[in-house]
Design an enzyme around this catalytic site. Structure first.
Site, PDB file in Angstrom:
ATOM      1  N   ARG A 149       0.833  -1.205   0.000  1.00  0.00           N
ATOM      2  CA  ARG A 149       0.000   0.000   0.000  1.00  0.00           C
ATOM      3  C   ARG A 149       0.870   1.258   0.000  1.00  0.00           C
ATOM      4  O   ARG A 149       1.911   1.313   0.658  1.00  0.00           O
ATOM      5  CB  ARG A 149      -0.919   0.029   1.223  1.00  0.00           C
ATOM      6  CG  ARG A 149      -2.002  -1.029   1.208  1.00  0.00           C
ATOM      7  CD  ARG A 149      -3.035  -0.764   2.286  1.00  0.00           C
ATOM      8  NE  ARG A 149      -2.431  -0.683   3.605  1.00  0.00           N
ATOM      9  CZ  ARG A 149      -2.819   0.158   4.569  1.00  0.00           C
ATOM     10  NH1 ARG A 149      -3.813   1.007   4.334  1.00  0.00           N
ATOM     11  NH2 ARG A 149      -2.232   0.155   5.744  1.00  0.00           N
ATOM     12  N   SER A 212       7.205  -5.014   7.372  1.00  0.00           N
ATOM     13  CA  SER A 212       6.755  -5.950   8.415  1.00  0.00           C
ATOM     14  C   SER A 212       7.560  -7.241   8.451  1.00  0.00           C
ATOM     15  O   SER A 212       7.005  -8.355   8.417  1.00  0.00           O
ATOM     16  CB  SER A 212       5.271  -6.245   8.216  1.00  0.00           C
ATOM     17  OG  SER A 212       4.529  -5.051   8.252  1.00  0.00           O
ATOM     18  N   ASP A 265       4.772  -3.343  11.289  1.00  0.00           N
ATOM     19  CA  ASP A 265       3.325  -3.087  11.246  1.00  0.00           C
ATOM     20  C   ASP A 265       2.696  -2.990  12.628  1.00  0.00           C
ATOM     21  O   ASP A 265       1.748  -2.228  12.841  1.00  0.00           O
ATOM     22  CB  ASP A 265       2.604  -4.137  10.400  1.00  0.00           C
ATOM     23  CG  ASP A 265       2.938  -5.566  10.793  1.00  0.00           C
ATOM     24  OD1 ASP A 265       3.775  -5.774  11.689  1.00  0.00           O
ATOM     25  OD2 ASP A 265       2.363  -6.492  10.177  1.00  0.00           O
TER      26      ASP A 265
END
Length: 524
Positions: A149, A212, A265
């Site tokens: 994203r 992450s 994350d």
């Protein structure tokens, strides 16, 4: 007399099964809000059960009534044996949970001290708390799974988040398993596309990067990759500074976004929640993978160097907690055939990437197959005999099914060409509940482990300290009854009073927003 006893048992079993169906049929199930019916306990066949505190809202009790009743109704010892085997294999009584809490605490303390441990307890160099007064326009990238994203957002201060523009880009298996240059080139190309199509080709700005995967950080905006997970294995990245790899690719394309912050994350999820709620001091992911981060006193982190500060956010990397002592046969089978045997063993018992496979191994085991109808057993052996043939999403559909004849379970089985009787479907659903209930209890244990650690290391520990735990991930958000089971398990572990001060809140898609907030703190 014996005939009378048989008749009475059959009547009681039919009544229990009918009551279970009646309770379930009159309730409404919502896919992603975890809502469910309040159900009361009843007696069963004495099979092992999970604790069901009064007032807890989920399907366990109704399912157990139904399955136990069918086992007694037909007098089929193989059916009863299958139920007993499943429930005993996945049972997690409080005595074992207490052992796990002690194990978690010992591994965490060792990790904080830099001693050998399955918990890395990585310093993040996030040393300043979010105030909610950060303002400005920022960019964020979020890489950690199938989708990558890109976000642009505005922080308006006073805990208010302004306009958010974002786009998602599919990370193909070819990119995940190719070269590092190709991976970071793909990320930079995606950023360029986003800037051109969503931001009027803006090329300047401050960027936070949510990455992450386990990294050894030496500053807030640098970190060397320790290992890949979640299906990534791009070459030439382990041991390298991922910020530099990405920044070089951005510069090569004329993009002048400056990466001011690198975070996991879990850290991003916590910081996004903290922008609106200063009590948010723990960030958790229960989705494809699982991990947790929290704010720790700097004095308790006795390994490594770093800037002087009173506290620092720690990334636990708890997915790697060594669970070999607590694994059952199905867990061991999954681990042995995984791409990383002996690693991420906690994650393999909790996360969405693995729950479906644990469930598949359970229902294809000989003791379960013997209890199914011949047609169903044969089809399951054929259709579900290969690794990865039953996704976790199918479990969620089965467990959320409260129709009188379990038609959604039937639909999931028929998708794989598996015919089933009602009795078969009840047993399959019972296996779902065994796997997911254990996962929820393990998830609760990890949160309690963090709360224990925070209280032990606090200068003035107090059972009254209120903690907001920001949680993201599809397992927590969408899996039926998962959140309710976690909350009930936390209450069982630490008591009602302390549990009331542990508030689990959904921080949906918070990881990217959190990275932008950390970049804002760094800039200021």
């Amino acid at each position: 007399l014996s005939e009378l006893l048989v008749m009475l048992r059959r009547f009681a079993a039919r009544t229990a099964a009918s009551a279970a169906l009646g309770v379930a049929a009159g309730k409404t199930f919502a896919v992603c809000d975890g809502s469910s019916a309040r159900m009361s306990r009843t007696s069963s066949l004495g099979l092992p059960e999970f604790a069901t505190p009064a007032g807890s809202d989920w399907s366990n009790t109704s399912q157990r009534m139904l399955a136990d009743g069918l086992a007694d109704w037909v007098g089929n010892l193989e059916y009863e044996t299958a139920l007993r085997s499943l429930r005993q294999s996945f049972a997690l009584p409080l005595t074992v949970v207490d052992e796990l809490r002690a194990h978690f605490a010992a591994e965490a303390r060792a990790g904080l001290a830099g001693e050998p441990s399955s918990l890395a307890m990585l310093p993040t160099f996030v040393t300043n708390r979010v105030t909610g007064n950060e303002i400005g326009d920022f960019f964020a990238l979020d890489l950690g799974g199938t989708n990558f994203r890109v976000l642009r957002l505005r922080l308006e201060g006073s805990g208010k988040l302004g306009a958010v523009t974002q786009a998602a880009y599919l990370v193909s298996d070819e990119i995940k398993t190719g070269t590092g240059e190709a991976l970071f080139g793909f990320i930079a190309d995606s950023v360029a596309h986003f800037l051109a199509t969503k931001c009027d080709n803006t090329l300047d700005g401050v960027l936070g990067f949510t990455f992450s995967f386990p990294c050894h950080q030496t500053t807030l905006n640098s970190g060397e990759l320790l290992t890949w997970n979640k299906g990534f294995s791009a070459s030439g990245v382990i041991g390298e500074d991922v910020v530099k790899l990405l920044q070089d690719q951005l510069i090569e394309r004329g993009i002048r976004l400056r990466i001011e912050a690198l975070c996991n994350d879990t850290v991003g999820t916590m910081e996004a929640a903290a922008y609106m709620d200063p009590r948010a001091t723990v960030g958790i992911i229960f989705g494809t993978g699982t991990n947790g981060a929290y704010i720790e006193r700097r004095a308790a982190i006795t390994k490594g160097d770093g800037p002087p500060s009173e506290e620092m956010v720690v990334n636990t990397e708890w997915g790697n907690l060594d669970m070999r002592r607590f694994m059952n046969d199905f867990d061991r089978q999954l681990d042995a055939k995984s791409s990383n045997p002996g690693k991420q063993t906690f994650e393999k018992m909790v996360s969405g990437l693995y729950l479906g496979e644990v469930f598949r191994l359970a229902i294809t085991s000989p003791q379960v197959l013997r209890a199914l109808s011949p047609e169903c057993a044969a089809a399951i052996s054929t259709s579900l005999g290969s690794r990865g043939s039953l996704p976790s999403a199918s479990m969620a559909v089965c467990e959320g099914d409260i129709s009188p004849q379990l038609t959604h379970v039937d639909g999931i089985l028929r998708q794989s060409g598996i015919p089933s009787t009602f009795r078969d479907r009840v047993l399959v659903r019972d296996a779902c509940i065994c796997v997911s209930s254990r996962a929820a209890r393990l998830a609760a244990m990890s949160i309690v482990g963090i709360v224990d650690l925070k209280n032990q290391n606090a200068q003035a520990p107090s059972v009254d300290m209120s903690t907001t735990v920001a949680v993201d991930g599809t397992v927590f958000e969408c899996y039926p009854y998962f959140k309710e089971r976690m909350e009930a398990s936390i209450q069982e572990m630490i008591g009602r009073e302390r549990a009331s001060n542990v508030n689990l809140v959904l921080a949906k898609d918070g990881s990217g927003i959190g990275a932008a907030i950390i970049a804002a703190i760094a800039r200021q």
